[in-house]
Design a protein around this motif. Structure first.
Motif, short mmCIF file in Angstrom:
data_model
loop_
_atom_site.label_atom_id
_atom_site.label_comp_id
_atom_site.label_asym_id
_atom_site.label_seq_id
_atom_site.Cartn_x
_atom_site.Cartn_y
_atom_site.Cartn_z
N GLN A 182 0.84 -1.16 -0.02
CA GLN A 182 0.05 0.03 0.04
C GLN A 182 0.88 1.37 0.02
OE1 GLN A 182 -1.78 0.56 4.29
NE2 GLN A 182 -1.15 -1.51 4.35
N LEU A 183 0.43 2.21 -0.55
CA LEU A 183 0.89 3.64 -0.54
C LEU A 183 1.41 4.27 0.67
CD1 LEU A 183 1.92 6.08 -2.12
CD2 LEU A 183 -0.48 6.88 -2.11
N LEU A 184 2.12 4.57 1.25
CA LEU A 184 2.71 5.31 2.24
C LEU A 184 2.66 6.69 2.34
CD1 LEU A 184 3.39 5.08 5.57
CD2 LEU A 184 5.94 4.78 4.88
N LEU A 185 3.36 7.35 1.40
CA LEU A 185 3.29 8.64 1.14
C LEU A 185 4.05 9.04 -0.26
CD1 LEU A 185 6.23 9.83 1.79
CD2 LEU A 185 5.83 9.78 3.83
N ARG A 186 3.70 10.24 -0.79
CA ARG A 186 4.14 10.87 -1.94
C ARG A 186 4.81 11.93 -1.78
NH1 ARG A 186 -1.40 10.75 -4.75
NH2 ARG A 186 -2.17 9.43 -3.00
N HIS A 187 5.98 12.22 -2.60
CA HIS A 187 6.77 13.63 -2.53
C HIS A 187 5.94 14.93 -2.65
CE1 HIS A 187 7.54 14.26 -6.64
NE2 HIS A 187 7.92 15.41 -6.17
N ILE A 188 5.04 14.65 -3.49
CA ILE A 188 4.38 16.25 -3.93
C ILE A 188 3.09 16.43 -2.71
CG2 ILE A 188 4.62 15.70 -6.43
CD1 ILE A 188 1.60 14.86 -6.09
N PHE A 223 6.28 9.07 9.43
CA PHE A 223 7.43 9.05 8.38
C PHE A 223 7.27 10.21 7.48
CE2 PHE A 223 9.35 4.91 8.75
CZ PHE A 223 8.28 4.18 9.34
N THR A 224 8.57 10.79 7.36
CA THR A 224 8.44 11.95 6.24
C THR A 224 9.54 11.68 5.18
OG1 THR A 224 10.10 13.16 7.54
CG2 THR A 224 7.99 13.98 7.67
N ALA A 225 9.60 12.38 3.77
CA ALA A 225 10.51 11.95 3.11
C ALA A 225 10.83 13.04 2.12
CB ALA A 225 10.10 10.87 2.11
N ASP A 226 11.78 13.80 1.84
CA ASP A 226 11.98 14.98 1.10
C ASP A 226 12.85 14.60 -0.14
OD1 ASP A 226 12.97 16.57 4.24
OD2 ASP A 226 10.93 16.77 3.08
N LEU A 227 12.17 15.09 -1.09
CA LEU A 227 12.90 14.98 -2.57
C LEU A 227 14.34 15.85 -2.70
CD1 LEU A 227 13.22 13.61 -5.36
CD2 LEU A 227 11.54 15.31 -6.06
N ASN A 228 15.34 15.23 -3.01
CA ASN A 228 16.47 16.22 -2.96
C ASN A 228 16.92 15.93 -4.38
OD1 ASN A 228 19.18 16.96 -3.11
ND2 ASN A 228 19.44 16.71 -1.01
N LYS A 229 16.69 16.94 -5.38
CA LYS A 229 16.85 16.66 -6.64
C LYS A 229 18.47 16.93 -6.75
CE LYS A 229 12.50 18.27 -8.53
NZ LYS A 229 11.95 19.28 -9.52
N GLY A 230 19.35 17.48 -6.19
CA GLY A 230 20.64 17.66 -6.23
C GLY A 230 21.15 16.10 -5.87
N GLU A 231 20.85 15.65 -4.87
CA GLU A 231 21.60 14.25 -4.54
C GLU A 231 20.72 13.12 -5.21
OE1 GLU A 231 23.21 15.61 -0.25
OE2 GLU A 231 21.82 13.97 -0.47
N THR A 232 19.48 13.49 -5.95
CA THR A 232 18.80 12.44 -6.60
C THR A 232 18.38 11.33 -5.62
OG1 THR A 232 20.55 11.09 -7.61
CG2 THR A 232 19.49 12.71 -8.89
N SER A 233 17.93 11.88 -4.47
CA SER A 233 17.36 11.02 -3.24
C SER A 233 16.17 11.26 -2.74
CB SER A 233 18.44 11.14 -2.00
OG SER A 233 18.48 12.54 -1.66
N PHE A 234 15.71 10.26 -2.21
CA PHE A 234 14.25 10.48 -1.34
C PHE A 234 14.26 9.50 -0.25
CE2 PHE A 234 10.11 11.88 -1.29
CZ PHE A 234 9.06 10.86 -1.30
N HIS A 235 14.91 9.95 0.68
CA HIS A 235 15.14 9.07 1.73
C HIS A 235 13.82 9.07 2.76
CE1 HIS A 235 18.76 8.56 0.10
NE2 HIS A 235 19.43 9.43 0.75
N LEU A 236 13.45 8.14 3.23
CA LEU A 236 12.30 7.99 4.45
C LEU A 236 12.91 7.81 5.62
CD1 LEU A 236 9.22 7.59 4.57
CD2 LEU A 236 9.96 5.01 4.58
#
Lengths: 113, 110
Positions: free
Chosen positions: B45-51, B59-72
């Motif tokens: 099941q879906l937990l969360l989406r960055h938008i 739980f949180t997750a931040d999109l880091n485009k510079g590091e191309t990461s999306f750590h939870l």
């Protein structure tokens, strides 16, 4: 509310036999439908997806095929199973109103002997 | 080519400890990223989406485009967080085609 049903839950088939896994969605219309295979250590691999009746896109060349004979029915088939077809198969649906949100079925475990 | 990498197959933490599940992606377009979770004997099941930039179950997750990461991340792990976590990248287009990572099993122990 929307529900997704997938069957059979477990299947053991001999090499060379045919396969049919079925998936139906209730409570929504014109869903996007997907077949994934979940393998240990390899995550989920998208096999097929469909945006409408009779419209099938294949993502990975393989021994399997998919069909969508009705709006809310998605079938995964094979004419002759291979040992490598063993795995856990997941059906999912999504709505255009919520991009990226997939609703998964309970899965079908296929063992080819 | 689109790719999602989850470098850890298993992450074991103690209850109350911080959690960080790593996810890196490669994608030439504008990425849309998601975290899915599968608890024992439950459906994926879906937990969360960055938008949405939301916090779900702590739980949180931040999109880091510079590091191309999306750590939870979660500051304090709970036993009920034990599950399989998948990071996923959505292809551009009308269908919700997702590329999933190989998953990380989070094990929270007392």
């Amino acid at each position: 509310s929307q529900t997704i049903h997938q069957w059979p839950a477990t299947l053991v088939q001999p090499v060379g036999s045919p396969l049919s896994l079925e998936c139906t969605v209730e409570g929504t219309s014109n869903p996007n439908l997907y077949w994934y295979r979940q393998a240990a250590g390899r995550g989920l691999q998208l096999l097929f997806y469909s945006v409408g009746i009779g419209q099938i896109s294949s993502e990975v060349p393989q021994n399997l095929s998919a069909s969508r004979p009705q709006d809310r029915q998605f079938i995964l088939s094979s004419k002759k199973l291979l040992l490598s077809d063993s795995g856990f198969y997941l059906c999912a649906w999504s709505a255009g109103s919520s991009p990226g949100e997939l609703f998964f079925g309970e899965g079908s475990r296929l063992t080819v002997l | 080519a689109q790719r999602v990498t989850q470098p850890e197959k298993l992450l074991s933490v103690f209850k109350g400890a911080p959690v960080e599940l790593k996810c890196n992606y490669s994608y030439s377009g504008s990425p849309e990223l998601f975290w899915y979770v599968q608890y024992s004997r439950q459906r994926l099941q879906l937990l969360l989406r960055h938008i949405s930039r939301e916090s779900i179950k702590g739980f949180t997750a931040d999109l880091n485009k510079g590091e191309t990461s999306f750590h939870l991340k979660k500051p304090f792990a709970q036993e009920e967080d034990s599950a399989m976590y998948y990071c996923a990248l959505k292809f551009t287009g009308t269908a919700s085609k997702l590329t999933f990572g190989t998953g990380t099993r989070l094990q929270v122990t007392l």
